[in-house]
Design an enzyme around this catalytic site. Structure first.
Site, PDB file in Angstrom:
ATOM      1  N   SER A 135     -36.902   4.734-101.289  1.00  0.00           N
ATOM      2  CA  SER A 135     -36.779   3.464-102.005  1.00  0.00           C
ATOM      3  C   SER A 135     -35.638   3.550-103.020  1.00  0.00           C
ATOM      4  O   SER A 135     -35.022   4.598-103.204  1.00  0.00           O
ATOM      5  CB  SER A 135     -38.100   3.140-102.701  1.00  0.00           C
ATOM      6  N   TYR A 136     -35.417   2.450-103.700  1.00  0.00           N
ATOM      7  CA  TYR A 136     -34.338   2.354-104.678  1.00  0.00           C
ATOM      8  C   TYR A 136     -34.463   3.452-105.730  1.00  0.00           C
ATOM      9  O   TYR A 136     -35.503   3.593-106.358  1.00  0.00           O
ATOM     10  CB  TYR A 136     -34.399   0.973-105.336  1.00  0.00           C
ATOM     11  N   PRO A 137     -33.406   4.252-105.910  1.00  0.00           N
ATOM     12  CA  PRO A 137     -33.558   5.440-106.757  1.00  0.00           C
ATOM     13  C   PRO A 137     -33.354   5.205-108.255  1.00  0.00           C
ATOM     14  O   PRO A 137     -33.381   6.159-109.003  1.00  0.00           O
ATOM     15  CB  PRO A 137     -32.478   6.388-106.213  1.00  0.00           C
ATOM     16  N   ARG A 138     -33.101   3.967-108.668  1.00  0.00           N
ATOM     17  CA  ARG A 138     -32.915   3.739-110.103  1.00  0.00           C
ATOM     18  C   ARG A 138     -34.071   2.908-110.633  1.00  0.00           C
ATOM     19  O   ARG A 138     -34.085   1.685-110.532  1.00  0.00           O
ATOM     20  CB  ARG A 138     -31.574   3.035-110.349  1.00  0.00           C
TER      21      ARG A 138
END
Length: 687
Positions: A343-346
DNA sequence: GCAAGGTC
């Protein structure tokens, strides 16, 4: 089919292509037409959707790539020597769209032309609100009628689960101008203050290097509200290590052997820094001769499974367990994200949304990899709902695997980051580890001593999360409350306090996080920046004091450190080699003179900058995180409607103008620090 | 030649 009446058109714009694609696939129900735009990353997705408020509509879903609009001073301010840097406090700022983003702006304008509604799907955080405002302005250029009431909305969503997205699509809200304005003020302040102080610093300090070293290069010397406090943390620790004076302490060691087991008891006072009282207490122990067991307590204990994974935690773990620095971990995580594996890493969120189907994600991990069996065990009844942390950015879920990929299809670094994300996720869905802990206290003379033992009963999450250690300690012999014995051994022992280690990357990230320096997406960049600017460098942390063992010479040979005599003339003992004992992490595979952890050492320039500004004696220090925190509070006040953007910008600029003026008055303090640390003894330059 | 924040 009968010819349709002219359909209502809706233009949806997300913050990034991945969201546009995900939302389109959920809302479009398999009937999505994809069109290219002038930008290779951005696509338009066209489909039908029946919005409760607007009926059946033709939807175009597209995106930007983060911020669309750039800001900089007018070009007449480009020449650094053409104006005083302080002119940048009030110089006009122009906005423009970078060439590579122009096709994206054009796309929004042209798609807006026939749209009745603009529906903004940027991330639900402050920056997202601001990007939403940029999108709105672009769309209005293409279609002024969107400025009529109730034409522009935004979606409120925090993950891209189908049900969640559909719910968001059906419940539009409005953009929050206050949040957007808070960001506009941050942008303006960072630009004005950063540019002004950077020019001033470079123009006033760089010449010293050129005079001293002739043509030797000393690049840009920059100031930024994030990079400077980041450097400040590094220097502060460095000076603490360098100025460390070891102190002698005394402690009492008690050992008793029973059932062939040697049990070491720890003194409840730990240690004393005065010898006499320690000796007196020790003599009382000896005089008493007999120790009495005052407490035997065995109780269940557990080691909690880790929290859902945030960016900050990923970066810290990357340094500790994966032998990668934070910017490397992020690069690798981004590539895994764009390939669709994670998933989105931020994200700042360490809570999984109740609506997420976690079991389905676990199920995917039963397909293979060394963890397949453990994932299957979770499916067979071992599943346990993840813990909830305290953070929720309402924009993204915790980092988790979204699809299974054969580890052999990834390169080495991707493999280790993917494995970490998977194992962390599976650990979150496992039971806590269970054990049994026994505490024994004895009274010996007037003094209390303690021993404890741990038996691990069920490893649970530890099986999949190989990065954590929790092992049974030596089993304690059977002691009964009230039992008396004469200890096998008792002695007084002296020792010396040892210095802390230099700052490690996980520690630095933790400090930045705690002090609000940078965001999850930018912390790694700030760390990289202080290295690039020659303010600090890194070395692998030695696990043992230097010179021990000597089996790993190569580790220390690689980098050429800048002049190492930064503490010339300072008091304090030498010998303070980096060895902290803390932040240890996992043993390296099979060998190990060093852990994977890097530690940060400031360069002479880094020390000089921090000390120079400190010595100016301002009550608010540019190298400490307070100013950034204050800015954060002001942004909050704008968001809460208590203050306006204009007020905050004006007030903050005046504050920094004041600092700037006083910096100018005391410039010699800064120059002296640079001479002292970087250019040799101060006497050599006295003219 | 400046900052920090998005994202690719």
């Amino acid at each position: 089919m009968p010819p349709r009446r002219q359909q209502t058109k809706v233009l949806c714009v997300a913050e990034k292509p991945s969201i546009a694609k995900a939302v389109a696939s959920h809302l479009g129900g398999g009937q999505v037409n994809t069109h290219n735009t002038g930008n290779r990353y951005v696509k338009n997705y066209v489909f039908q959707y029946n919005f409760p408020a607007w009926g059946e509509c033709e939807v175009t879903m597209t995106s930007v790539l983060g911020h669309l609009v750039s800001r900089d001073f007018e070009s007449r301010y480009n020449n650094w020597r053409a104006c005083d840097p302080s002119a940048l406090f009030e110089a006009p700022i122009q906005t423009y769209i970078q060439d590579d983003l122009k096709p994206i702006a054009e796309n929004i304008k042209s798609q807006a032309r026939f749209a009745k509604y603009l529906y903004i799907w940027t991330d639900c955080d402050r920056e997202g609100e601001n990007i939403g405002d940029e999108i709105r302005q672009e769309a209005l250029k293409g279609n002024a009628s969107l400025s009529q009431p109730n034409r522009i909305f935004r979606a409120r969503f925090s993950n891209i689960e189908r049900a969640h997205i559909i719910n968001a699509a059906c419940n539009p809200v409005t953009l929050d101008d206050a949040q957007a304005n808070a960001v506009y003020s941050r942008i303006e302040l960072d630009l004005r203050i950063g540019a002004c102080f950077t020019r001033n610093l470079t123009l006033s300090v760089q010449p010293l290097f050129h005079q001293h070293f002739g043509n030797r290069e000393q690049g840009l010397i920059s100031y930024g509200s994030c990079q400077f406090p980041t450097l400040g943390f590094v220097v502060e620790r460095y000076l603490r290590v360098r100025n460390f004076v070891p102190e002698t302490f005394w402690t009492i060691k008690v050992m008793h052997e029973k059932e062939d087991i040697k049990v070491n008891f720890r003194w409840a006072r730990n240690h004393l820094f005065d010898r006499m009282p320690a000796v007196i207490l020790f003599e009382r122990c000896l005089a008493a001769r007999i120790a009495r067991v005052t407490k035997v307590q065995t109780k269940p204990t557990s080691k909690w499974k880790p929290l859902p994974l945030t960016t900050v935690e990923l970066q810290k773990c990357g340094s500790r367990f994966l032998y990668m620095d934070s910017s490397r971990v992020m690069t690798v995580a981004e590539s895994l994200y764009t390939k669709g594996w994670i998933s989105y890493p931020r994200t700042e969120t360490d809570q999984f949304d109740g609506g997420m189907d976690l079991r389905a994600l676990v199920q995917k991990q039963t397909q293979g990899g060394p963890w397949a069996g453990l994932a299957q065990a979770l499916m067979n009844g071992g599943f346990s709902a993840p813990r909830n942390g305290r953070n929720n950015d309402k924009a993204h879920p915790p980092i988790h695997p979204v699809n299974f990929v054969e580890p052999t299809q990834l390169d080495a670094q991707e493999r280790s980051v993917y494995e970490f994300v998977v194992r962390r996720f599976l650990a979150c869905c496992s039971e806590d580890a269970r054990g049994s802990k026994t505490d024994i206290s004895i009274l010996y003379g007037t003094e209390t001593f303690n021993a404890s033992g741990l038996v691990v009963l069920a490893r649970n999450y530890l099986d999949v999360y190989k990065y954590d250690r929790w092992t049974s300690s030596q089993v304690l012999p059977d002691f009964q409350e009230g039992e008396v014995f004469e200890p096998t051994e008792a002695r007084i022992q002296d020792g010396k306090t040892s210095p802390p280690g230099y700052l490690t990357e996980p520690e630095l990230i933790a400090l930045m996080d705690a002090n609000g320096i940078g965001t999850d997406a930018t912390m790694a960049e700030h760390i990289l920046k202080i290295k690039e600017r020659n303010y600090a460098w890194v070395q692998p942390r030695g696990r043992r004091p230097q010179g021990n063992d000597g089996d790993d010479e190569a580790e220390s040979g690689g980098e050429a450190p800048p002049a190492a005599n930064a503490t010339r003339g300072r008091r304090g003992r030498g010998g303070a080699r980096g060895r902290g004992g803390r932040g240890g992490g996992v043993e390296g595979p099979g060998r190990g003179a060093t852990t994977g952890v890097q530690e940060f050492i400031p360069t002479t320039l880094g020390v000089a900058l921090v000390e120079g500004y400190e010595n100016m004696g301002f009550e608010i220090s540019l190298t400490k995180p307070f100013l950034r925190k204050e800015m954060e509070l002001k942004m909050k006040a704008i968001c809460d409607g208590q203050r306006t953007k204009a007020e905050v910008v004006h007030e903050t600029i005046e504050q920094y103008r004041d600092v700037y003026v006083r910096t100018q008055q005391r410039l010699n303090v800064l120059r002296d620090a640079v001479r002292k640390y970087c250019l040799g003894p101060i006497e050599a330059h006295n003219g």
